[in-house]
Design an enzyme around this catalytic site. Sequence first.
Site, mmCIF file in Angstrom:
data_model
loop_
_atom_site.group_PDB
_atom_site.id
_atom_site.type_symbol
_atom_site.label_atom_id
_atom_site.label_comp_id
_atom_site.label_asym_id
_atom_site.label_seq_id
_atom_site.Cartn_x
_atom_site.Cartn_y
_atom_site.Cartn_z
ATOM 1 N N LYS A 134 85.381 4.659 63.453
ATOM 2 C CA LYS A 134 84.771 3.889 64.553
ATOM 3 C C LYS A 134 84.199 4.855 65.594
ATOM 4 C CE LYS A 134 87.701 0.008 63.388
ATOM 5 N NZ LYS A 134 88.439 -1.171 63.792
ATOM 6 N N HIS B 88 80.666 -4.988 59.287
ATOM 7 C CA HIS B 88 81.978 -4.906 59.940
ATOM 8 C C HIS B 88 82.054 -5.973 61.031
ATOM 9 C CE1 HIS B 88 85.427 -3.467 62.165
ATOM 10 N NE2 HIS B 88 85.750 -2.774 61.100
ATOM 11 N N GLY C 58 93.088 -3.832 64.771
ATOM 12 C CA GLY C 58 93.461 -3.162 66.013
ATOM 13 C C GLY C 58 94.501 -3.907 66.832
HETATM 14 P P1 13P Z 1 92.628 -1.005 62.351
HETATM 15 O O1 13P Z 1 93.221 -0.321 61.126
HETATM 16 O O2 13P Z 1 92.596 -0.111 63.549
HETATM 17 O O3 13P Z 1 93.233 -2.337 62.585
HETATM 18 O O4 13P Z 1 91.082 -1.273 61.987
HETATM 19 C C1 13P Z 1 90.744 -1.844 60.789
HETATM 20 C C2 13P Z 1 89.267 -1.775 60.631
HETATM 21 O O5 13P Z 1 88.544 -2.458 61.330
HETATM 22 C C3 13P Z 1 88.715 -0.847 59.639
HETATM 23 O O6 13P Z 1 87.352 -1.044 59.469
#
Ligand code: 13P
Length: 252
Positions: A11, A96, A174
């Site tokens: 990200k 995404h 998240g």
């Molecule tokens: P998290 O593992 O931080 O929850 O994020 C998942 C995600 O969006 C991967 O693309």
Amino acid sequence: MRQKIVAGNWKMNTTPAEGVGLLKGVAELKKEVCACVRLIVAPPYTHLCPVAEAAKGTGIALSSQDCATEAKGAYTGEVSASMIASLGVEYVILGHSERRQYYGETSDTLNKKMAQAFSNDLAPIYCVGEKLEERETNRHFDVVRAQLEEVIFNLTSEQFSKVVIAYEPVWAIGTGKTATSDQAQEMHAFIRKVLAEKFGDAAQETSILYGGSCKPSNAAELFAKPDVDGGLIGGASLVAEDFIAIAKSFAK
Ligand code: 13P
């Protein structure tokens, strides 16, 4: 045998130098991971060049987190699929939920991005997943079906054979709230069934990854499910040891 994949979506985190360090950390520990697992990292655009350089010879594949809808030209701020592919990047994450939610990406946008990805030999990691309120009102299967039908069903069989699907329930991203392994299996089996309606047996070969608060403590249980072929990891992919611990959930 379906390809097992553990992919790290970094990200909007790390500096380029930190990203190179993270890649090197993952590369160093990779020998602990079963050779049956494909490791992919998806750094921000600004890091792709140095991270691709550092990844050479490690067997770790690169993905971008997005690409432009257009091939080239006056589109300030955009990065084309051909620019990305020219660095030796093999994958592109498309659809995404953060792109859908915060940047208004629709199936229309994603069909254009898919076309750009395929014109440049980038394999799409196409994300689907429902919001909390959609699950609570029992619409999660309809939502995911629409996300598949509106984009993936437009592909040729040859294109489809290159696609990786990531199921990421928005309420689990998240938040620390993971889908249970049964919830993940139920949705992954549904996704494979929908894909088979259009592409037949080829759907048996599609890698379907789970994403959403996947971490070392829950990865083994999730990955043990028959239709869960790996993970798309956010937060935990930013620590080399955690990312590798997740990948080690697939026995050597
Ligand atoms: P998290 O593992 O931080 O929850 O994020 C998942 C995600 O969006 C991967 O693309």
